[in-house]
Motif scaffolding. Structure first.
Motif, mmCIF file in Angstrom:
data_model
loop_
_atom_site.group_PDB
_atom_site.id
_atom_site.type_symbol
_atom_site.label_atom_id
_atom_site.label_comp_id
_atom_site.label_asym_id
_atom_site.label_seq_id
_atom_site.Cartn_x
_atom_site.Cartn_y
_atom_site.Cartn_z
ATOM 1 N N VAL A 116 -3.459 -3.413 9.588
ATOM 2 C CA VAL A 116 -3.709 -2.201 9.172
ATOM 3 C C VAL A 116 -5.069 -1.950 8.236
ATOM 4 O O VAL A 116 -5.013 -2.558 7.301
ATOM 5 C CB VAL A 116 -2.413 -1.423 8.304
ATOM 6 C CG1 VAL A 116 -2.341 0.046 8.058
ATOM 7 C CG2 VAL A 116 -1.015 -1.781 9.183
ATOM 8 N N ARG A 134 -1.626 3.428 1.542
ATOM 9 C CA ARG A 134 -2.604 3.398 2.555
ATOM 10 C C ARG A 134 -3.718 3.073 1.699
ATOM 11 O O ARG A 134 -4.806 2.663 2.313
ATOM 12 C CB ARG A 134 -2.954 4.744 3.100
ATOM 13 C CG ARG A 134 -3.393 5.834 2.354
ATOM 14 C CD ARG A 134 -3.903 7.038 3.247
ATOM 15 N NE ARG A 134 -4.559 7.931 2.480
ATOM 16 C CZ ARG A 134 -4.750 9.095 2.950
ATOM 17 N NH1 ARG A 134 -4.835 9.457 4.207
ATOM 18 N NH2 ARG A 134 -5.657 10.092 2.134
ATOM 19 N N GLU A 147 -5.357 6.218 8.785
ATOM 20 C CA GLU A 147 -4.460 5.014 9.015
ATOM 21 C C GLU A 147 -4.987 4.410 10.221
ATOM 22 O O GLU A 147 -4.814 5.146 11.155
ATOM 23 C CB GLU A 147 -3.178 4.778 8.847
ATOM 24 C CG GLU A 147 -2.512 3.418 8.581
ATOM 25 C CD GLU A 147 -1.159 3.645 8.204
ATOM 26 O OE1 GLU A 147 -0.567 2.744 6.987
ATOM 27 O OE2 GLU A 147 -0.186 4.520 8.798
ATOM 28 N N HIS A 152 -5.127 -0.667 2.062
ATOM 29 C CA HIS A 152 -5.665 -1.067 3.393
ATOM 30 C C HIS A 152 -7.244 -1.181 3.137
ATOM 31 O O HIS A 152 -7.759 -0.513 2.527
ATOM 32 C CB HIS A 152 -5.373 -0.317 4.349
ATOM 33 C CG HIS A 152 -3.676 -0.087 4.734
ATOM 34 N ND1 HIS A 152 -2.823 -1.047 4.524
ATOM 35 C CD2 HIS A 152 -3.001 1.123 4.901
ATOM 36 C CE1 HIS A 152 -1.534 -0.584 4.444
ATOM 37 N NE2 HIS A 152 -1.652 0.764 5.108
#
Length: 374
Positions: A246, A4, A254, A7
């Motif tokens: 994303v 994550r 997220e 992102h």
């Protein structure tokens, strides 16, 4: 699966502008009322007037008669769907979305099992269907009929079971602007000419995820679960992940989105907008800080009653109330510039002109700033 931390981060203002763009609140859309109801996946509609005000805030040239006509022609209907609340849906979504949320309605019935001892729920649904399809009935009339079969059952539990087991719609004139009427119910299939719910193909969870992101994204799995009143949606998002953009928010949560969906610059101007109580914008995310700042959290509700809210620069900045005689009272949560105040007055006067019962232009002093009474 990518970490994550790789992102891109969307800060609160970026999330705000993206959501406002999807909600048609950055600029009024040149879109029909029917198309807007479909795009928004329905309009929150516990009360009669809010759907009309929701569309006024979002559509260029909207007048109440347009949505009223759709209600009367049965192109849109009022029924219980997401979060066990009344929504205004297109006929297509009424038929195909309700089966999707049926598991949540079944769980709701389970909360009332103590009042339904000895009640065969399948037979109850058959009895209730026969009653409402013979002619539209009030909930009180439905309950009385069911008590004839199960006199020892709890009356309220019987009502809940009927409402949850059957896709019931509120028939007109209920929901029609400028008219009134008791809540009378029949099945959506009966109201829409015998078409069975889910006839074409109940919308798949994946399809609804994509539609939700188009109207409310960027969003987390939990956001959509709150909007739908459903659980276990992670699998659908994971199936769709390869085709989604994303991100993460400033807290590391997220967020998913459609790759080509609008995500305007965070400094894009956001004009004032008057939203009715229970507007979709304020109820469709687990984390509502993209619209409601921590400083004003809790000020849009009193008990279980939602207030009408005012957006300034894209965020909730006050409350408003329609007064008798086509006036509006605006209660600001903080100071605004003179220019902003002029913009608020202009937007309020536009609303009065478009939505006032008389259809007349607002008079002098029709917009008052001060505490909301009552």
């Amino acid at each position: 699966m990518a970490s994550r931390t790789t992102h891109p981060v969307l800060d609160t203002r970026s999330l705000n502008r993206a959501t406002l763009a999807r909600q048609l609140l950055l600029s009024r859309a040149e879109m029909s009322a029917a198309d807007a109801v479909g795009h928004l996946l329905g309009l929150q509609a516990q009360n009669v007037k809010p759907p009309y005000y929701q569309l006024h805030a979002r559509l260029a040239g909207f007048r109440p008669a347009e949505l009223a006509g759709l209600m009367e022609s049965r192109e849109v209907v009022r029924m219980v769907t997401m979060r066990s609340t009344i929504h205004t849906h297109t006929a297509h979504d009424a038929l195909t979305l309700r089966p999707l949320v049926q598991p949540a309605r079944d769980r709701e019935v389970n909360y009332f099992r103590k009042g339904l001892v000895g009640v065969d729920l399948d037979r109850l649904a058959e009895c209730a269907r026969a009653v409402v399809e013979s002619e539209p009935r009030t909930m009180g009339e439905i309950r009385e009929e069911l008590l004839k079969h199960w006199p020892d059952a709890d009356p309220q539990s019987l009502s809940v079971a009927a409402r949850c087991r059957l896709p019931l719609v509120q028939v007109t004139p209920r929901g029609v602007w400028g008219r009134s009427g008791q809540v009378r119910l029949t099945t959506v299939e009966n109201w829409l000419g015998g078409r069975p719910a889910g006839e074409a193909a109940t919308q798949s969870v994946d399809d609804v995820v994509l539609r939700y992101l188009a109207a409310f994204g960027p969003a987390s799995v939990k956001d959509m679960q709150v909007w739908a009143g459903l659980t276990r949606l992670r699998e659908a998002f994971e199936r769709l992940r390869p085709g989604l953009a994303v991100f993460r928010d400033e807290n590391g949560v997220e967020l998913f989105d459609l790759p080509d969906a609008p995500r305007p610059d965070a400094q894009t101007p956001a004009p004032p907008r008057f939203l009715p109580e229970f507007d979709n914008l304020l109820l469709s995310h687990a984390d509502r800080s993209r619209v409601v700042t921590p400083e004003v959290k809790g000020r849009t509700w009193t008990g279980n009653q939602a207030h009408c809210t005012l957006l300034v620069d894209g965020f909730v900045a006050g409350l408003w109330k329609a007064e008798e005689g086509n006036g509006v009272t605006v209660e600001l949560f903080g100071e605004v510039s003179a220019v902003r105040k002029e913009e608020i007055v202009a937007e309020a006067e536009l609303m009065i002109s478009a939505m006032g019962d008389s259809g007349s232009e607002p008079g002098r002093g029709s917009v008052r700033f001060g505490p909301i009474r009552g």
